[in-house]
Scaffold this active site. Structure first.
Site, mmCIF file in Angstrom:
data_model
loop_
_atom_site.group_PDB
_atom_site.id
_atom_site.type_symbol
_atom_site.label_atom_id
_atom_site.label_comp_id
_atom_site.label_asym_id
_atom_site.label_seq_id
_atom_site.Cartn_x
_atom_site.Cartn_y
_atom_site.Cartn_z
ATOM 1 N N LYS A 139 -67.228 0.591 44.060
ATOM 2 C CA LYS A 139 -66.223 0.006 44.958
ATOM 3 C C LYS A 139 -64.829 0.258 44.439
ATOM 4 O O LYS A 139 -64.676 0.595 43.155
ATOM 5 C CB LYS A 139 -66.305 -1.528 45.265
ATOM 6 C CG LYS A 139 -66.141 -2.245 44.057
ATOM 7 C CD LYS A 139 -66.739 -3.543 44.186
ATOM 8 C CE LYS A 139 -65.574 -4.205 44.839
ATOM 9 N NZ LYS A 139 -65.951 -5.780 44.657
ATOM 10 N N LYS B 253 -68.857 -1.422 21.174
ATOM 11 C CA LYS B 253 -67.894 -2.159 22.081
ATOM 12 C C LYS B 253 -67.187 -3.121 21.213
ATOM 13 O O LYS B 253 -66.108 -3.212 21.381
ATOM 14 C CB LYS B 253 -69.220 -2.955 22.780
ATOM 15 C CG LYS B 253 -68.532 -3.216 24.356
ATOM 16 C CD LYS B 253 -69.523 -3.777 25.263
ATOM 17 C CE LYS B 253 -69.915 -2.929 26.383
ATOM 18 N NZ LYS B 253 -71.034 -3.620 27.438
ATOM 19 N N CYS C 155 -74.977 -5.657 41.377
ATOM 20 C CA CYS C 155 -75.707 -7.056 41.633
ATOM 21 C C CYS C 155 -76.268 -6.961 42.888
ATOM 22 O O CYS C 155 -77.642 -7.343 42.904
ATOM 23 C CB CYS C 155 -74.347 -8.008 41.877
ATOM 24 S SG CYS C 155 -73.619 -8.274 40.437
ATOM 25 N N THR D 55 -77.509 -13.754 36.396
ATOM 26 C CA THR D 55 -78.102 -14.106 37.489
ATOM 27 C C THR D 55 -79.709 -13.913 37.064
ATOM 28 O O THR D 55 -80.084 -12.811 36.803
ATOM 29 C CB THR D 55 -77.737 -12.979 38.633
ATOM 30 O OG1 THR D 55 -76.626 -13.013 38.741
ATOM 31 C CG2 THR D 55 -78.325 -13.149 39.795
ATOM 32 N N GLU E 35 -72.480 -16.755 37.988
ATOM 33 C CA GLU E 35 -70.974 -16.175 38.386
ATOM 34 C C GLU E 35 -70.819 -15.777 39.702
ATOM 35 O O GLU E 35 -71.826 -14.800 39.973
ATOM 36 C CB GLU E 35 -71.009 -14.993 37.014
ATOM 37 C CG GLU E 35 -69.614 -14.209 37.249
ATOM 38 C CD GLU E 35 -68.209 -15.425 37.066
ATOM 39 O OE1 GLU E 35 -68.339 -15.861 35.899
ATOM 40 O OE2 GLU E 35 -67.667 -15.236 38.008
ATOM 41 N N GLU F 157 -66.273 -7.720 41.072
ATOM 42 C CA GLU F 157 -65.772 -6.640 40.259
ATOM 43 C C GLU F 157 -64.296 -6.101 41.069
ATOM 44 O O GLU F 157 -64.424 -5.991 42.411
ATOM 45 C CB GLU F 157 -66.746 -5.587 40.081
ATOM 46 C CG GLU F 157 -67.485 -6.038 38.870
ATOM 47 C CD GLU F 157 -68.457 -4.930 38.456
ATOM 48 O OE1 GLU F 157 -68.069 -3.707 38.459
ATOM 49 O OE2 GLU F 157 -69.680 -5.240 38.214
ATOM 50 N N GLY G 250 -69.769 1.272 55.902
ATOM 51 C CA GLY G 250 -69.648 2.232 54.847
ATOM 52 C C GLY G 250 -70.893 2.947 54.704
ATOM 53 O O GLY G 250 -71.676 2.761 55.314
ATOM 54 N N PHE H 133 -66.527 -8.758 54.786
ATOM 55 C CA PHE H 133 -68.005 -8.078 54.645
ATOM 56 C C PHE H 133 -68.453 -7.585 55.953
ATOM 57 O O PHE H 133 -69.589 -7.371 56.311
ATOM 58 C CB PHE H 133 -68.952 -8.928 54.092
ATOM 59 C CG PHE H 133 -68.880 -8.951 52.580
ATOM 60 C CD1 PHE H 133 -67.687 -9.545 51.828
ATOM 61 C CD2 PHE H 133 -69.903 -8.311 51.660
ATOM 62 C CE1 PHE H 133 -67.558 -9.435 50.442
ATOM 63 C CE2 PHE H 133 -69.598 -8.191 50.345
ATOM 64 C CZ PHE H 133 -68.759 -8.859 49.886
ATOM 65 N N LYS I 63 -76.907 -18.678 43.755
ATOM 66 C CA LYS I 63 -76.530 -17.099 43.467
ATOM 67 C C LYS I 63 -77.349 -16.067 44.178
ATOM 68 O O LYS I 63 -76.734 -15.199 44.715
ATOM 69 C CB LYS I 63 -76.766 -17.023 41.834
ATOM 70 C CG LYS I 63 -76.281 -15.434 41.391
ATOM 71 C CD LYS I 63 -74.619 -15.529 41.585
ATOM 72 C CE LYS I 63 -74.409 -13.833 41.491
ATOM 73 N NZ LYS I 63 -73.229 -13.367 41.942
HETATM 74 P P1 NAD Z 1 -73.304 -5.664 31.509
HETATM 75 O O1 NAD Z 1 -73.939 -4.793 31.254
HETATM 76 O O2 NAD Z 1 -71.794 -5.205 31.854
HETATM 77 O O3 NAD Z 1 -72.932 -6.512 30.209
HETATM 78 C C1 NAD Z 1 -73.939 -7.194 29.373
HETATM 79 C C2 NAD Z 1 -73.624 -7.127 27.972
HETATM 80 O O4 NAD Z 1 -74.516 -8.025 27.038
HETATM 81 C C3 NAD Z 1 -73.642 -5.781 27.486
HETATM 82 O O5 NAD Z 1 -72.582 -5.379 26.633
HETATM 83 C C4 NAD Z 1 -74.832 -5.990 26.218
HETATM 84 O O6 NAD Z 1 -74.554 -5.272 25.153
HETATM 85 C C5 NAD Z 1 -74.577 -7.346 26.010
HETATM 86 N N1 NAD Z 1 -76.095 -8.042 25.454
HETATM 87 C C6 NAD Z 1 -77.102 -7.847 25.763
HETATM 88 N N2 NAD Z 1 -78.259 -8.500 25.285
HETATM 89 C C7 NAD Z 1 -77.349 -9.001 24.137
HETATM 90 C C8 NAD Z 1 -77.740 -10.184 23.089
HETATM 91 N N3 NAD Z 1 -78.796 -10.476 22.807
HETATM 92 N N4 NAD Z 1 -76.771 -10.416 22.400
HETATM 93 C C9 NAD Z 1 -75.380 -9.965 22.550
HETATM 94 N N5 NAD Z 1 -75.089 -9.127 23.611
HETATM 95 C C10 NAD Z 1 -76.064 -8.658 24.367
HETATM 96 O O7 NAD Z 1 -73.552 -6.873 32.429
HETATM 97 P P2 NAD Z 1 -72.575 -7.686 33.605
HETATM 98 O O8 NAD Z 1 -72.266 -6.471 34.668
HETATM 99 O O9 NAD Z 1 -71.588 -8.344 32.933
HETATM 100 O O10 NAD Z 1 -73.889 -8.888 33.951
HETATM 101 C C11 NAD Z 1 -74.027 -9.815 33.277
HETATM 102 C C12 NAD Z 1 -74.962 -10.726 34.094
HETATM 103 O O11 NAD Z 1 -73.922 -11.553 35.166
HETATM 104 C C13 NAD Z 1 -75.859 -10.269 35.107
HETATM 105 O O12 NAD Z 1 -76.892 -10.963 35.050
HETATM 106 C C14 NAD Z 1 -75.252 -9.822 36.329
HETATM 107 O O13 NAD Z 1 -76.271 -9.848 37.503
HETATM 108 C C15 NAD Z 1 -74.427 -11.201 36.429
HETATM 109 N N6 NAD Z 1 -73.192 -10.948 37.365
HETATM 110 C C16 NAD Z 1 -72.535 -9.615 37.041
HETATM 111 C C17 NAD Z 1 -71.370 -9.773 38.171
HETATM 112 C C18 NAD Z 1 -70.689 -8.248 38.076
HETATM 113 O O14 NAD Z 1 -69.816 -8.227 39.023
HETATM 114 N N7 NAD Z 1 -70.793 -7.357 37.064
HETATM 115 C C19 NAD Z 1 -70.945 -10.669 38.835
HETATM 116 C C20 NAD Z 1 -71.807 -11.877 38.971
HETATM 117 C C21 NAD Z 1 -72.930 -11.934 38.125
#
Ligand code: NAD
Length: 431
Positions: A321, A35, A261, A122, A151, A155, A254, A250, A205
Site C-alpha cells: 500500500k 538492525k 496482516c 497478533t 496493535e 502501516e 483494487g 475500505f 484483533k
Molecule cells: P516485523 O517482522 O516487522 O518485526 C518483528 C521483529 O521482531 C523483527 O525485527 C525480529 O527480528 C524481532 N524478533 C523476533 N523474535 C525476537 C526475539 N525473540 N527477541 C527480540 N526480537 C525478536 O513484524 P511487525 O510487522 O512489526 O509485526 C509484529 C506483530 O504485530 C505481528 O504479530 C503482527 O501481526 C502485528 N501487527 C502488525 C501490524 C503491521 O502493520 N505491521 C499492525 C498490527 C499488528
C-alpha cells in the site's frame, strides 16, 4: 515509565518512538544485530511518514535506546511489550508462535520487581495464558501480569495512529495491570481505552482484521459485477458509503488485499475456527477470493499485451500500500510473479519500496530509478500501489516513450478521459 519493547519492526519501532516522545524511557530489543547496529548508528530501518524526525529527537533526548540484550531491556522495565512477528505457519497456516514463545521464555529470567508484560503481536486466543505459563515455568518467583494490548496501527500512518488511536483495547485480568496501562496512556488523554477480558482482546484483533479483509473482498466482487452489469463501482461505492451504517472507508476496489496482516490473520482465524468447530464461511471466501483476484489481475494485464511477442510491462508500485516500504504479501509482488510466468519482462518503480522488493524479487525483474525510466519502451503500464506520485504522471511524456500506449490502473488514480485524450488506452477497475 521504563518500557522495554521486544521486536523492532513495523510495530515495535513506531511504538517505541511514540512512547519515548510521550516521555517514557524506552529500550528496544531485537535479536537481529544488524538492525540494532543500524538504529544505533542513526539509520531508521523502515519507512513511515514522520518517524525519522521523532526518532532522532528522542534518541538525542536520551529517551530511546537500542540493544540486542534482553537482560539490558527487561531488568529495568515496568512494562515489557512483545512486538515480534507471528507469520503464517508454513504448513497449517495458523499463526506461528515460535517468536512469541521464544521472547516470553527469554525475558522471564530478567524480570525484576512487579512487571506488566503486554502482548502487541497478533496472537491466537489463549496466548496470554500460554505466556503466563512459559514465564512461570522459567522464573517461578517472578511478580508479573500478562496483558493483551493488540496493535491496530495502519502501516503508512503508524506515527499518526500511535498518537491518535481509534481505540486502545486492553485485555487485563488484574486491577494492578489495568493501573499500569492507565498510567501509560495518561499522556494520551483522548485515547479511548476499552478494558475487556484478555481473550476478548485477542479476539477483537482478529475479528477486526478479518472484517476489513471481507469488506475489501466484497467491494472487489462488486467491482467485477459492475463491469459486467454496466455500472460504475466508484459511483456505487460512493452511494454505499454515504450510508452511515456502512461508511465510506475500505470501499476502494483494487488488486486484492496484501501486507503482513490481513492475509495471515484471516488464515489464522480460519484455522482457529476449524479448531473450535465453527464454520467461518465468510472468512474462507475472502481468503480464496483474494487469492484468485491477484491471478485474475495479472491475467488481465497479460491479456492486454497478448498481441505483443515479448511484452514489456512497466509496474508502478511495489509496496502493498502507499506510505510504506513493506512488500510482504504485496499484491504487486504476486501479480509480478504471474506476469513473469506469462513470459513478460517487467520493469518496476516504487518511491520507497525498491530495496524491500528487491529482497523478494531479486534480479527476476528490472528496477527503474523513476516512473519515466520504467515506462521507456513499455507495452503497458500497470499501476499496482496507490502512491500520490503516480497521479501526476505526465501522460504526454508517457505516450512519447512507450512502445504501446496502454494503462491498467488498478488503483483508480488516473482520469480515464484525460488518459485517452493523449492516445493512451485506459483500463481501470469496476466499469
Ligand atoms: P516485523 O517482522 O516487522 O518485526 C518483528 C521483529 O521482531 C523483527 O525485527 C525480529 O527480528 C524481532 N524478533 C523476533 N523474535 C525476537 C526475539 N525473540 N527477541 C527480540 N526480537 C525478536 O513484524 P511487525 O510487522 O512489526 O509485526 C509484529 C506483530 O504485530 C505481528 O504479530 C503482527 O501481526 C502485528 N501487527 C502488525 C501490524 C503491521 O502493520 N505491521 C499492525 C498490527 C499488528
Amino acid at each position: 515509565m521504563n518500557v522495554c519493547i521486544i521486536g523492532t519492526g513495523y510495530v515495535g519501532l513506531p511504538t517505541g518512538v511514540g512512547l519515548a516522545e510521550l516521555g517514557n524511557s524506552v529500550t528496544c530489543v531485537d535479536r537481529e544485530s544488524s538492525k540494532i547496529e543500524a538504529l544505533r548508528a542513526g539509520r531508521v530501518t523502515l519507512y513511515e511518514a514522520g518517524l525519522e524526525e521523532l526518532f532522532h529527537k528522542n534518541v538525542a533526548a536520551g529517551r530511546l535506546h537500542f540493544t540486542t540484550s534482553m537482560k539490558e531491556g527487561v531488568e529495568q522495565a515496568d512494562l515489557v511489550l512483545i512486538a515480534v512477528g507471528t507469520p503464517p505457519h508454513p504448513v497449517t497456516r495458523e499463526a506461528d508462535m515460535k517468536y512469541v514463545h521464544a521472547a516470553a521464555t527469554e525475558l522471564a529470567e530478567y524480570l525484576k520487581g512487579y512487571t506488566v508484560i503486554a502482548d502487541k503481536s497478533t496472537v491466537p486466543v489463549g496466548t496470554g495464558d500460554d505466556i503466563e505459563v512459559l514465564i512461570r515455568k522459567k522464573n517461578p518467583q517472578a511478580d508479573f501480569d500478562v496483558v493483551s494490548l493488540p496493535e491496530f496501527l495502519r502501516e503508512g500512518f503508524a506515527v499518526h495512529d500511535f498518537f491518535h488511536p481509534d481505540r486502545v483495547v486492553v485485555g487485563a485480568n488484574t486491577e494492578r495491570a489495568v493501573e499500569v496501562i492507565r498510567r501509560l496512556y495518561q499522556a494520551l488523554p483522548d485515547a479511548p481505552l476499552l478494558f475487556v477480558k484478555r481473550r476478548s482482546a485477542e479476539t477483537i484483533k482478529y475479528a477486526s482484521n478479518a472484517f476489513l479483509a471481507i469488506k475489501i473482498h466484497y467491494i472487489n466482487e462488486m467491482a467485477d459485477f459492475c463491469e459486467k452489469a454496466g455500472a460504475d463501482i466508484h459511483e456505487v461505492a460512493r452511494g454505499m458509503g454515504m450510508d452511515s451504517r456502512i461508511g465510506p472507508r475500505f470501499l476502494q476496489p483494487g488488486p486484492g488485499y496484501g501486507g503482513s496482516c490481513f492475509p495471515k490473520d484471516t488464515m489464522a482465524l480460519a484455522y482457529m475456527a476449524r479448531q473450535n468447530d465453527v464454520d467461518m464461511s465468510l472468512v474462507k471466501a475472502a481468503i480464496e477470493g483474494n487469492r484468485k483476484r491477484k491471478k485474475q489481475m495479472a491475467e488481465r494485464i497479460l491479456g492486454a499485451v497478448a498481441d505483443v511477442e515479448e511484452p514489456r510491462i512497466a509496474v508502478l508500485g511495489l509496496a502493498f500500500k502507499a506510505g510504506t516500504d513493506d512488500c510482504r504479501e504485496s499484491p504487486a509482488v504476486e501479480i509480478i510473479a504471474h506476469l513473469l510466468e506469462g513470459r513478460a519482462k517487467v520493469t518496476a518503480y516504487d518511491p520507497k519500496a525498491m530495496d524491500t522488493a528487491r529482497a523478494l524479487l531479486g534480479d527476476r525483474i528490472s528496477y527503474a530509478e523513476s516512473m519515466y525510466e520504467a515506462l521507456e519502451g513499455a507495452d503497458v503500464i500497470a499501476i499496482l500501489t496507490e502512491w500520490e506520485e503516480f497521479k501526476s504522471l505526465d501522460l504526454e511524456q508517457a505516450a512519447r516513450i512507450m512502445r504501446h500506449r496502454r494503462i491498467m490502473d488498478y488503483r483508480s488514480l488516473l482520469d480515464a478521459a484525460a488518459t485517452e485524450k493523449h492516445g493512451v488506452s485506459y483500463q481501470g477497475i469496476g466499469g
